[in-house]
Design a protein around this motif. Structure first.
Motif, PDB file in Angstrom:
ATOM      1  N   GLY A 176      47.397  22.676  23.433  1.00 37.98           N
ATOM      2  CA  GLY A 176      48.080  21.362  22.909  1.00 37.98           C
ATOM      3  C   GLY A 176      49.260  21.582  21.933  1.00 37.98           C
ATOM      4  O   GLY A 176      50.094  20.384  21.891  1.00 37.98           O
ATOM      5  N   CYS A 177      50.004  22.822  21.736  1.00 34.38           N
ATOM      6  CA  CYS A 177      50.856  22.918  20.677  1.00 34.38           C
ATOM      7  C   CYS A 177      52.236  22.695  21.583  1.00 34.38           C
ATOM      8  O   CYS A 177      53.248  22.711  20.782  1.00 34.38           O
ATOM      9  N   GLY A 178      52.371  22.799  22.912  1.00 30.04           N
ATOM     10  CA  GLY A 178      53.365  22.749  23.660  1.00 30.04           C
ATOM     11  C   GLY A 178      54.333  23.977  23.847  1.00 30.04           C
ATOM     12  O   GLY A 178      55.303  24.256  24.279  1.00 30.04           O
ATOM     13  N   ALA A 179      53.769  25.210  23.816  1.00 25.83           N
ATOM     14  CA  ALA A 179      54.013  26.533  24.081  1.00 25.83           C
ATOM     15  C   ALA A 179      54.059  26.718  25.581  1.00 25.83           C
ATOM     16  O   ALA A 179      53.313  25.961  26.469  1.00 25.83           O
ATOM     17  N   ALA A 180      54.560  27.664  26.064  1.00 23.72           N
ATOM     18  CA  ALA A 180      54.774  27.900  27.605  1.00 23.72           C
ATOM     19  C   ALA A 180      53.523  28.673  27.665  1.00 23.72           C
ATOM     20  O   ALA A 180      53.384  29.748  27.315  1.00 23.72           O
ATOM     21  N   VAL A 181      52.496  28.021  28.462  1.00 23.30           N
ATOM     22  CA  VAL A 181      51.350  28.631  29.130  1.00 23.30           C
ATOM     23  C   VAL A 181      51.408  28.878  30.572  1.00 23.30           C
ATOM     24  O   VAL A 181      51.489  27.795  31.088  1.00 23.30           O
ATOM     25  N   VAL A 182      50.826  29.867  30.919  1.00 27.26           N
ATOM     26  CA  VAL A 182      50.419  30.149  32.127  1.00 27.26           C
ATOM     27  C   VAL A 182      49.080  30.632  32.131  1.00 27.26           C
ATOM     28  O   VAL A 182      48.339  31.531  31.591  1.00 27.26           O
ATOM     29  N   GLN A 183      48.109  29.474  32.939  1.00 30.44           N
ATOM     30  CA  GLN A 183      46.732  29.775  32.904  1.00 30.44           C
ATOM     31  C   GLN A 183      46.334  30.316  34.289  1.00 30.44           C
ATOM     32  O   GLN A 183      46.675  29.879  35.422  1.00 30.44           O
ATOM     33  N   LEU A 184      45.367  31.239  34.097  1.00 32.01           N
ATOM     34  CA  LEU A 184      44.792  32.046  35.415  1.00 32.01           C
ATOM     35  C   LEU A 184      43.112  31.627  35.060  1.00 32.01           C
ATOM     36  O   LEU A 184      42.485  32.055  34.260  1.00 32.01           O
ATOM     37  N   PRO A 185      42.873  30.441  35.716  1.00 29.11           N
ATOM     38  CA  PRO A 185      41.477  29.993  35.760  1.00 29.11           C
ATOM     39  C   PRO A 185      40.587  31.092  36.363  1.00 29.11           C
ATOM     40  O   PRO A 185      40.943  31.739  37.405  1.00 29.11           O
ATOM     41  N   CYS A 186      39.287  31.149  35.969  1.00 32.12           N
ATOM     42  CA  CYS A 186      38.296  32.062  36.385  1.00 32.12           C
ATOM     43  C   CYS A 186      37.502  31.517  37.651  1.00 32.12           C
ATOM     44  O   CYS A 186      37.983  32.071  38.786  1.00 32.12           O
ATOM     45  N   MET A 187      36.473  30.931  37.401  1.00 30.47           N
ATOM     46  CA  MET A 187      35.978  30.396  38.693  1.00 30.47           C
ATOM     47  C   MET A 187      36.525  29.518  39.511  1.00 30.47           C
ATOM     48  O   MET A 187      37.346  28.390  38.832  1.00 30.47           O
ATOM     49  N   GLY A 188      36.834  29.624  40.634  1.00 27.03           N
ATOM     50  CA  GLY A 188      37.549  28.967  41.539  1.00 27.03           C
ATOM     51  C   GLY A 188      38.997  29.194  41.865  1.00 27.03           C
ATOM     52  O   GLY A 188      39.618  28.812  42.906  1.00 27.03           O
ATOM     53  N   VAL A 189      39.333  30.371  41.090  1.00 27.45           N
ATOM     54  CA  VAL A 189      40.691  31.050  41.558  1.00 27.45           C
ATOM     55  C   VAL A 189      40.550  32.520  41.343  1.00 27.45           C
ATOM     56  O   VAL A 189      40.323  33.428  42.245  1.00 27.45           O
ATOM     57  N   VAL A 190      40.495  33.147  39.975  1.00 23.04           N
ATOM     58  CA  VAL A 190      40.547  34.524  39.843  1.00 23.04           C
ATOM     59  C   VAL A 190      39.413  35.087  40.530  1.00 23.04           C
ATOM     60  O   VAL A 190      39.163  36.409  40.594  1.00 23.04           O
ATOM     61  N   SER A 191      38.048  34.374  40.489  1.00 23.41           N
ATOM     62  CA  SER A 191      37.046  34.848  41.225  1.00 23.41           C
ATOM     63  C   SER A 191      37.150  35.251  42.637  1.00 23.41           C
ATOM     64  O   SER A 191      35.988  36.129  43.044  1.00 23.41           O
ATOM     65  N   GLY A 192      38.178  35.198  43.109  1.00 21.07           N
ATOM     66  CA  GLY A 192      38.341  35.737  44.219  1.00 21.07           C
ATOM     67  C   GLY A 192      38.910  37.352  44.336  1.00 21.07           C
ATOM     68  O   GLY A 192      38.851  37.877  45.279  1.00 21.07           O
TER      69      GLY A 192
END
Length: 323
Positions: free
Chosen positions: A202-218
């Motif tokens: 929520g703060c407005g920082a640059a965030v790169v999200q790597l989601p777990c189940m459904g993405v990185v679970s591969g």
């Protein structure tokens, strides 16, 4: 981005925070081309994947200039509480640095938070949070500090609350939360400290999200993968393989595979095409194992696919090299 991408279309969208410089934010959300300064925030004793990720990062010293390592809190069957998890992670970091022959990095290891955020406005002071707040203050929006986070995001959120000005001087690469279309967002890293996740998203920082189940679970490795490509290569590889084998000793089926989640966060900064990502509006983690979405919020970069074989090949190459 596709050939028809029009950045001005993004610039015309209102954001929920008028203080955000949207063009500058989008520039920070691009993968950096050259060497960058990084810090690593990790609950290293929690699972077997943190050890792989830390080792992978240290092996890329020419591209990722490691400035500090922070021990993150965690609480599960491997700890008696968040503080115990953090202390165990701190010791595990030191063990790995010894196996990596990087004794010089040990003075750069800091203990993190002994507890989770009491609220979205109250930081938890710790050597890690205080160091990150001070270190990041010396960077600029044009040359930010990259914060690779692999556990509960408590230390990072606390640093942002201690020194809000660092928002525009860091890029947070966080493995946390499940895919945005996953039916229940009860992912371990996020669920441990929802308040901290809400601060970061929520703060407005640059965030790169790597989601777990459904993405990185591969990104899964089998016993055959480990024993064929890593076992016997060097003491570090043996330690990593043995850690996974102990962890999987009571696997439900003999044909098990193990997700090595955290390597993917480091891979976003690595030289190579190992991931696919896109811009998304920052999600809102709710106190109920779900996301809310608001298309007026600022953007993050969202990883939606992992090229498993490419990444595993690069991981093997890095971990088995002599130096």
């Amino acid at each position: 981005m596709g050939p028809d991408f029009d950045p001005q279309a993004f610039f015309r969208i209102d954001t929920s925070d008028s203080s955000i410089d949207l063009p500058a934010l989008l520039r920070r959300l691009e993968k950096p081309a050259g060497p960058v300064d990084v810090v690593l925030d990790t609950d290293t004793y929690n699972e077997v994947d943190d050890q792989f990720a830390l080792s992978y990062l240290v092996k890329m010293a020419d591209r990722l200039r490691l400035q500090a390592i922070y021990a993150a809190p965690f609480f599960n069957e491997k700890s008696t509480g968040p503080e115990d998890g953090m202390e165990k992670s701190y010791r595990e970091i030191l063990t790995l640095l010894g196996l990596l022959h990087r004794e010089d990095l040990k003075p750069r290891v800091y203990k993190g938070s002994p507890r989770y955020l009491p609220s979205e406005t109250e930081p938890v002071a710790s050597p890690a949070a205080e160091h990150l707040a001070k270190l990041a203050a010396g960077y600029t929006p044009e040359q930010p500090l990259y914060v690779v986070a692999l556990g509960a995001i408590t230390n990072v959120a606390s640093a942002l609350l201690l020194e809000p000005s660092i928002r525009d001087k860091i890029v947070i690469v966080w493995l946390g939360g499940h895919a945005h279309d996953w039916p229940k967002n009860n992912e371990f890293n996020l669920a441990q400290d929802v308040a901290a996740a809400r601060v970061v998203f929520g703060c407005g920082a640059a965030v790169v999200q790597l989601p777990c189940m459904g993405v990185v679970s591969g990104f899964q490795l089998s016993r055959a993968d480990l024993e064929t490509y890593l076992k016997g290569k060097n003491p570090l590889c043996d330690y990593l393989v043995d850690t996974v084998l102990r962890d999987m000793e009571h696997a439900e089926v003999p044909t098990w595979s193990r997700v090595i989640w955290d390597v993917t966060a480091v891979a976003w900064l690595a030289e190579g095409d190992f991931l696919e990502d896109r811009l998304e509006h920052s999600p809102i983690p709710e106190y109920g194992d779900r996301y809310s979405f608001d298309h007026n919020r600022h953007f993050i970069r969202y990883v939606y696919h992992v090229y498993r074989d490419r990444l595993f090949a690069d991981l093997v190459a890095k971990l088995t090299q002599d130096s």
